[in-house]
Structure formats: C-alpha cells, structure tokens
Design a protein around this motif. Structure first.
Motif: not given
Length: 80
Positions: A13-15, A43-44, A63-65
C-alpha cells in the motif's frame, strides 16, 4: 543463512509519494532487515477487486497492481 531462510519486508500500500517510499526503505535497511526488491502500490484496483470478492489478477489482469503481485510471486518462488 541462505536467502530463502531469511525473512523479508514487503512494502505494501505504498503511496505515490516517492519520499514516503524512500524513507520507509531507508528505515528498514537501517534496522538491518531484508527488503523485498519490489513494492506493492496503493492502487484503487485492489479495493475494487476486494469488494468484488476477487484477487487483483482475477479482477483486472492488466492492472498495475496485478503486475506487482505477479512480480512478487515470481520473486518469492525463486527464493524457494
């Protein structure tokens, strides 16, 4: 000890703020802990996947996630 016998810290959960990521990495290294070579972003897509009862790769494979999770899995498997 072998790398696979050592614990690693995975930043999750890195901003998007790279300063927070950098400071966190430096603090972990200063404690003498092993740091995974990748981070998992805030990421959302993770929220959308969770609320639909799916993993991110199931929800949206592009998705990037999802890519971050695939990279993490590949790296973890290499440690075994």
């Amino acid at each position: 000890a072998k790398m696979q016998d050592q614990a690693h810290v995975i930043l999750n959960a890195v901003p998007a703020n790279k300063t927070v990521e950098h400071d966190s990495q430096q603090a972990i290294k200063a404690m003498g802990l092993n740091l995974a070579p990748m981070t998992i972003g805030n990421r959302i897509g993770f929220s959308h996947a969770f609320t639909s009862g799916q993993g991110i790769a199931e929800f949206k494979a592009s998705d990037k996630g999802a890519n971050e999770i695939r990279q993490l899995g590949k790296w973890a498997m290499e440690l075994l």
